[in-house]
Structure formats: structure tokens, C-alpha cells
Design a protein around this motif. Structure first.
Motif: not given
Length: 414
Positions: A326-354
């Protein structure tokens, strides 16, 4: 085939449904392909489920935000937690016992049967989504210039700019996207059923570490008002051979075994429902995203049920992914590859640690070496005696800090 959809979500369970509903709130209508049928509300409500999911404060907040929690028709809040070792003095307490049912605001979370939760999610999706399809099976997935093409069992095809895999631990989407999976087989099984005890649970979730494996008593709601407060769902982690043996016991023998092994923590176990056994394996996708594709929930990770956090970290996946999109949508783009990688970066390390933390705790609790027994008992006692450490544990467990920097932040938790 000429239309390319903005987003298709495969999987209409808790995490997939929550993702779709949060996107709809942000103005993005997802097509949801759900293999499950339309649920019969009367049948679901009149048939108690022996399992419960322990929902954290963050998950409750997200469900309320999405309009799902308002449809939950049976749940049991819990206001305290107690964890201790059977072979020592170490124990730890969070919150407190309550003789009266606590409000959600004063609870640590709530126990909800999966069937009740799935019903509420489905009802809300029928209200909010323009294209929610049940009893739909995807048989092929291929990447295209425009995104991803899905072929359904009836031969029809759908093309989408963004494909979200929320189709569980055996994810077909993950496999079709050629995303590798790390698997850790614990050589253990979880035995689950519902039990009635002679003493009330007082809204406290309890877990005792036994030589055979951790045994959890989780408060659950009862259809019988007179017995409300005396029913619990249990999850007992056992070696495979123990699990087979215990599942074959008759009800009376199993009640006696539970009473003895739980150290009579709630008196006698008076009644037990049929037992279910499920293998325990940790799974971690090596990547959460590819161009135009993201995995959420069990499709991306499965952790040991030791702390009951699997469902909660899946809901956090949904929130972080939707926030990024939805932050992408505000900037006029949708599901940009770098945005998806930000999701992965924010979740994968935390989930793997758990995942690794739960595996390490499970390993430590299985050791009979005296110095390790002493260390785990001493550690529990030290944490219990230090309010600051307990607060750190609770802040990590409730998930609200993960939401703090997103549009889903709980205002009174900041």
C-alpha cells in the motif's frame, strides 16, 4: 485472458484471508482462490474443535482492524501464563489468574478454535471482496512477461501482476515458483485433544517441561456454560514412539496418565476427546519473494509449536506485506521487486530467529545432563525475578512492536 489482475492470493485461511482484507481496506481488491468449501456456520458453531490457536495482542488487533474479530462467536481470553520444569525449581509467570473472564484489553491474548476463526474470516471475505472463490484448485503456475499465470483444475487461466502464496506448509505455489525449502525433522509428534479438569484453569495457559517433552494446557471455551472454565486444549510434544503409544490408550488410561504427568496441576483429568497426532517439522523457505510473487504464513515458514507463535508470525507477515504494497500504491507503483524484497528483509530474519530459538529451547529441554538441567532452571528463575526481562519477553511475544512502524500500529501500545 486479456485482463491482468493486480493481485491473486492462493489460500483463503487466516493469513491469506487477512492479507486480502487488509488490502481491500487500502483500496486494492484481491482475487482469492480458496480450496475450502463454503462453511456451514451452524455446523461449525455446534461442533467444538479440540484444538485452539493462541492469538497474540497483535493478531487480535489486526483481526479487529480487518473486521474479522467482531464475527468471532466463541473464544477464551487468557490473562496469565506459567511455564516450569518438572525436574527442578525453575518456573516463570506472566500476567495473573482471573476467576472472572477478563476483557480482551486486560488479557495477554485469546484462544480460538481454528474452525471458528476460519468461519469468521470467510464471512468477512464474502462481505468485503468482489472476487472470493471457494473450492478452487490451482494445477499449474508459470511466470510470464506480465507476471504469473495460474491454470485452474477446470482449465481456466488467470493472469496476475502479483501472486501471493498463502497455501500452507505444503505450498503448491512455493513449489511451482521453484523456491527451495529447508526442513528440520524433529523426529517428534504433537498429540492434541481437549480435556476437562476438576479444577478451573482461571484463564492461565500452562506449560510443563517433562522428560518426554513439553505439555501445554490451553484454556478453551465450552459449549456447556456450567463447564466453562474447566476445559482445555492440550498439545503434548512427544517422541514418535511415545506419541503412538499414548494415542492408543483408552480414554480412562490417558486421563490417568495426563493427571500424573501434569503433576495434578489442575487436579484430576476427568474427560478427554479423541486424540489427534501430527508430525513436527520446522520449515523455512530460502526466499520469501520472487519477481511478482510473495509467500506468507506457513507457505514461508513453519516453527515448533513450543511457544504457540506460528499463527501470529503469519499474521505479522500479512501486515508487513500489505503495508509495503500500500505504500507502493501511494507512489504510483505496484508490487515493485525492491518493495517485495523489503518485505522479505523485514520478516525473514525475525522469523528464522524465532524458528531457531524454538528449536534450541526444545533441544535444551530434552537434555538430561545435570549442568544443563541446572542452567535451564536457573535461567527461568532469573527471568521470573526480573520484571524488566519479563517485559522484554512479553513485548516480543505480543507482536505489537513489529507493527509499531506500520499503518497498523496499535495507538495505545506506542
Amino acid at each position: 485472458m486479456s485482463e491482468v489482475l493486480d493481485v491473486v492470493i492462493v489460500g483463503g485461511g487466516l493469513v491469506g484471508g487477512l492479507t486480502a482484507l487488509l488490502l481491500a481496506q487500502g483500496g486494492v481488491q484481491a482475487t482469492v482462490l480458496d480450496v475450502a468449501p463454503v462453511l456451514d456456520s451452524e455446523q461449525v458453531l455446534n461442533k467444538p474443535n479440540p484444538r485452539v490457536l493462541a492469538l497474540s495482542q497483535a493478531t487480535l488487533h489486526l483481526l479487529e482492524t480487518a473486521g474479522v474479530w467482531q464475527k468471532i462467536q466463541r473464544y477464551m481470553p487468557y490473562s496469565g501464563m506459567q511455564v516450569w520444569n518438572s525436574d527442578g525449581y525453575g518456573d516463570i509467570h506472566f500476567g495473573q489468574a482471573c476467576t472472572e473472564t477478563p476483557t480482551l484489553a486486560k488479557s495477554l491474548g485469546a484462544m480460538v478454535e481454528p474452525s471458528i476463526l476460519n468461519l469468521a474470516i470467510q464471512q468477512r471475505m464474502f462481505e468485503q471482496l468482489q472476487d472470493y472463490r471457494t473450492e478452487v484448485k490451482v494445477v499449474a503456475v508459470e511466470q510470464t512477461v506480465k507476471g504469473w499465470r495460474l491454470t485452474l483444475v477446470d482449465g481456466r487461466s488467470i493472469e496476475t501482476k502479483l501472486l501471493i502464496g498463502a497455501d500452507g506448509a505444503q505450498s503448491f505455489i512455493r513449489d511451482q515458483a521453484m523456491i527451495e525449502l529447508d526442513v528440520l525433522d524433529y523426529q517428534q509428534a504433537g498429540v492434541s485433544c481437549a480435556i476437562r479438569t476438576s479444577q478451573p484453569h482461571k484463564h492461565v495457559a500452562r506449560q510443563i517441561f517433562l522428560a518426554t517433552g513439553p505439555l501445554a494446557f490451553l484454556p478453551m471455551a465450552s459449549l456447556d456454560e456450567e463447564q466453562n472454565g474447566f476445559w482445555q486444549s492440550i498439545v503434548w510434544t512427544l517422541a514418535d514412539d511415545y506419541a503412538d503409544e499414548y494415542c492408543q490408550l483408552d480414554d480412562q488410561a490417558f486421563c490417568q496418565l495426563l493427571t500424573r504427568e501434569s503433576q495434578h496441576m489442575l487436579g484430576e483429568v476427568l474427560e478427554v476427546t479423541p486424540r489427534a497426532k501430527f508430525p513436527l517439522k520446522a520449515r523455512a523457505a530460502k526466499h520469501y519473494v520472487r519477481a511478482g510473487l510473495a509467500l506468507v504464513g506457513d507457505a514461508a515458514h513453519v516453527i515448533h509449536p513450543l511457544a504457540g507463535q506460528g499463527v501470529n508470525i503469519g499474521c505479522l507477515d500479512a501486515a508487513i506485506l500489505c503495508d509495503v504494497l500500500l505504500n507502493d500504491l501511494k507512489r504510483g507503483v505496484w508490487a515493485h521487486e525492491q518493495s517485495l524484497k523489503r518485505y522479505e528483509h523485514r520478516r525473514k530474519g525475525q522469523n528464522d530467529a524465532m524458528m531457531h530459538s524454538m528449536s534450541a529451547i526444545g533441544w535444551l529441554e530434552r537434555q538430561a545432563f545435570f549442568p544443563l538441567i541446572w542452567a535451564r532452571n536457573f535461567g527461568l528463575k532469573q527471568v521470573d525475578n526480573r520484571p524488566i526481562l519479563k517485559e522484554v519477553f512479553m513485548n516480543n511475544a505480543n507482536g505489537l512492536s513489529t507493527l509499531a512502524a506500520t499503518r497498523y500500529a496499535k495507538v495505545d501500545a506506542l
